[in-house]
Design an enzyme around this catalytic site. Structure first.
Site, PDB file in Angstrom:
ATOM      1  N   GLU A   1      -2.968  -0.982  -9.114  1.00 52.69           N
ATOM      2  CA  GLU A   1      -3.577   0.351  -9.226  1.00 52.69           C
ATOM      3  C   GLU A   1      -2.439   1.342  -9.191  1.00 52.69           C
ATOM      4  OE1 GLU A   1      -4.339   3.803  -8.333  1.00 52.69           O
ATOM      5  OE2 GLU A   1      -5.478   3.286  -6.537  1.00 52.69           O
TER       6      GLU A   1
ATOM      7  N   LYS B   1       2.135  -4.895   3.281  1.00 48.54           N
ATOM      8  CA  LYS B   1       3.274  -4.033   3.581  1.00 48.54           C
ATOM      9  C   LYS B   1       2.866  -2.586   3.330  1.00 48.54           C
ATOM     10  CE  LYS B   1       6.738  -2.364   1.295  1.00 48.54           C
ATOM     11  NZ  LYS B   1       6.949  -1.066   2.029  1.00 48.54           N
TER      12      LYS B   1
ATOM     13  N   GLU C   1       3.235  12.764 -13.541  1.00 43.95           N
ATOM     14  CA  GLU C   1       2.479  12.861 -12.294  1.00 43.95           C
ATOM     15  C   GLU C   1       3.274  13.674 -11.277  1.00 43.95           C
ATOM     16  OE1 GLU C   1      -0.378   9.868  -9.771  1.00 43.95           O
ATOM     17  OE2 GLU C   1       1.531   9.082 -10.470  1.00 43.95           O
TER      18      GLU C   1
ATOM     19  N   CYS D   1      -4.076   9.937  -6.736  1.00 38.92           N
ATOM     20  CA  CYS D   1      -3.947   9.481  -8.121  1.00 38.92           C
ATOM     21  C   CYS D   1      -5.109   9.928  -8.992  1.00 38.92           C
ATOM     22  CB  CYS D   1      -3.842   7.962  -8.166  1.00 38.92           C
ATOM     23  SG  CYS D   1      -2.344   7.293  -7.421  1.00 38.92           S
TER      24      CYS D   1
ATOM     25  N   ALA E   1       6.038   3.135 -12.428  1.00 39.15           N
ATOM     26  CA  ALA E   1       7.404   2.614 -12.527  1.00 39.15           C
ATOM     27  C   ALA E   1       7.611   1.453 -11.566  1.00 39.15           C
ATOM     28  CB  ALA E   1       8.407   3.730 -12.247  1.00 39.15           C
TER      29      ALA E   1
ATOM     30  N   ALA F   1       0.838  -1.203   0.000  1.00 42.11           N
ATOM     31  CA  ALA F   1       0.000   0.000   0.000  1.00 42.11           C
ATOM     32  C   ALA F   1       0.870   1.248   0.000  1.00 42.11           C
ATOM     33  CB  ALA F   1      -0.930  -0.008   1.216  1.00 42.11           C
ATOM     34  N   PRO F   2       0.369   2.362  -0.536  1.00 41.06           N
ATOM     35  CA  PRO F   2       1.136   3.602  -0.631  1.00 41.06           C
ATOM     36  C   PRO F   2       0.950   4.488   0.606  1.00 41.06           C
ATOM     37  CG  PRO F   2      -0.914   3.871  -1.788  1.00 41.06           C
ATOM     38  CD  PRO F   2      -0.942   2.479  -1.224  1.00 41.06           C
ATOM     39  N   TRP F   3       1.624   5.642   0.585  1.00 38.73           N
ATOM     40  CA  TRP F   3       1.617   6.540   1.736  1.00 38.73           C
ATOM     41  C   TRP F   3       0.565   7.631   1.666  1.00 38.73           C
ATOM     42  CZ3 TRP F   3       2.277  11.137  -0.559  1.00 38.73           C
ATOM     43  CH2 TRP F   3       3.164  11.257  -1.636  1.00 38.73           C
TER      44      TRP F   3
END
Length: 514
Positions: free
Chosen positions: A269, A194, A402, A303, A250, A168-170
């Site tokens: 995603e 994670k 982005e 996003c 990336a 998962a992202p921040w």
């Protein structure tokens, strides 16, 4: 001149859940443990630059332990009835509701989100997701039996996959943890998640709340380590049957490369560069307000945020002027201060990255407002003022890449064909919006814009019942909604012979009289 907001208040209430992490930042088989990598990482309050929590990072060996715990829990959890899993998730939603303020404060602290955003959006959205999947767990139907081939009866079973490894992202750590964990476990899988090293707190709280609600040990496990060590090992692990990743395109390519070695199912995603398409019959005031809200939500670290506004030429200058004026009223300040509209970016590194995009754009575009970090009391934090850039070219960096910050780029277009072509002129396809009072234009936009979500006369809202996911370089697969079960289940065809005849007709066709 943007409102500089207020300074960070001196309060001990910013991190009331601190004691919940005394035993470490890994959550495996129902308990907190310390990582064994030999390295530590700090959670930093981006509003002040101060360290608020330091923890031991997970090693590859810690990932192995977590995967083993998830694998051990899988037979019991997958064997539970849908009603039993549903009941556990209903209890989970109730625990989250009881602890909502604790979650809101922890999320604001680690991310720099305004407390009003976490209280009114992030945490209620997570509770709603949990309640949705509590109900959806009882609707994991296959297909009814039928005689489709002679004397045979066929039906379809929908089954869990096994251990899911998720990253998962921040930017939305609590919601992203929920989006990954809830459909997976509702379908009968177990999971190792994670979170990002910068923002592990609410993922750990989420897993603790699940245990409090009675979800069995090992169903939800959290390993907090680096992507290079813990993340890659989780993706490559032979006992992990599926990888779900949210993050940059990336890194998503690297995840896909690693997962291919063990032929895992993938759910990605990835990045976005959402167009905000304003036709000349649009309500200008509504579109300007929508652009500011859509571009600056979560300080632009989203996003699906509106990043490229294409405005039909008759409205272009008026839109730029009105949007800039609205941006200058946005209150930038401490996340815990009443009235703050946007807080800092997640880190000084991210703030400097955003500033670099804007500074390079000055050579070929007009920075109408913003374009700098605030001074004074906010100078120690990772703040950046809401920024509007006009007159950039379609092939420029700020239009194609982005930025992930509070920056909106505005470009003009002439005919409808050109507007839709420019909206689609990007590698990404996560979200978009179109602003018009013409139903035919609206219908064309929803049909021809290449994105997983297209809003009409709005930008950003999501609901648990509807899917979220992208086209093109924004990845594949869906979060939320019943469609997400397609990601976290596998389909089995079962076929019964209804006769007692030893030699079937097709045997004779293939083997003759032998």
């Amino acid at each position: 001149m943007q409102n500089p907001g207020t300074a960070t208040p001196d309060t001990t209430e910013r991190f009331p859940a601190r004691e919940r992490f005394a035993d470490g930042a890994q959550y495996v088989a129902g308990r907190l443990t310390h990582g064994t990598s030999g390295h530590t990482h700090a959670v930093v309050d981006p509003a002040t630059g101060e360290e608020v929590y330091r923890y031991e990072l997970a090693s590859a060996a810690d990932v192995d332990v977590a995967v083993a715990a998830a694998r051990a829990a899988f037979p019991g959890w997958s064997g539970a009835t849908p009603a039993e899993r549903s009941e556990a998730l209903h209890r989970f939603a109730a625990v989250l509701a009881d602890r909502a303020e604790e979650f809101a404060r922890a999320e604001s602290l680690q991310c720099g989100k305004p407390l009003k955003l976490t209280r009114e959006f992030d945490v209620p959205g997570t509770i709603d997701n949990t309640a949705f999947f509590a109900g959806a767990a009882r609707h994991l139907a296959g297909q009814s039996a039928g005689e489709y081939s002679g004397d045979h009866t066929s039906y379809v079973r929908r089954e869990p996959i096994g251990v899911v490894g998720s990253i998962a992202p921040w930017n939305y750590p609590l919601q992203m943890a929920a989006w990954k964990i809830l459909p997976a476990i509702a379908a009968g899988n177990t999971i190792v998640l994670k979170p990002a090293e910068l923002t592990p707190l609410t993922s750990l709280l989420f897993a603790q709340a699940a245990t409090e609600a009675g979800i069995p040990d090992g169903v939800i496990n959290i390993v907090t380590g680096t992507g290079r060590e813990a993340g890659e090992h989780l993706v490559a692990h032979p006992d992990v049957a599926m990888t779900s990743f949210t993050g940059s395109t990336a890194v998503g390519k690297r995840v896909a490369e690693v997962a291919t070695a063990t032929v895992k199912r993938l759910h990605l995603e990835l990045g976005g560069k959402a167009p905000f398409l304003v036709f000349d019959d649009a309500d200008l005031e509504a579109a300007a307000h929508g652009a500011v809200a859509g571009a600056l939500i979560n300080t632009g670290q989203d996003c699906t945020a509106a990043t490229r506004a294409y405005v039909q030429r008759p409205l272009y200058e008026a839109f730029v002027e009105r949007t800039a004026a609205l941006m200058e009223t946005v209150r930038v300040g401490d996340p815990f201060a009443a009235g703050t509209d946007i807080g800092p970016l997640v880190s000084h590194v991210q703030r400097d990255r955003v500033a670099g995009f804007v500074d390079r754009a000055r050579a070929h575009a007009r920075v109408v407002t913003g374009g700098e970090a605030p001074q004074g009391d906010l100078g120690k934090g990772a703040y950046y003022l809401p920024t509007l850039i006009a007159d950039a070219t379609q092939d420029s960096e700020v239009v194609q890449s982005e930025i992930f910050g509070p920056v909106l780029v505005v470009l003009p277009f002439d005919g409808d064909d050109e507007g839709i072509r420019l909206a689609n002129d990007t590698p990404y396809g996560l979200a978009a919006s179109a602003w018009t009072r013409d139903v035919f234009r609206a219908n064309r936009a929803t049909r021809e814009i290449e994105a997983g979500c297209v809003w009409i006369n709005d930008h950003i809202p999501i609901i648990s019942e509807m899917p979220h996911g992208g086209y093109k370089a924004s990845g594949f697969g869906k979060d939320m909604s019943a469609y997400s079960f397609d990601e976290y289940t596998q389909i089995k065809h079962v076929m019964f012979d209804n006769t007692a005849v030893a030699r079937k007709p097709w045997h004779r066709t293939v083997f003759g009289d032998c």
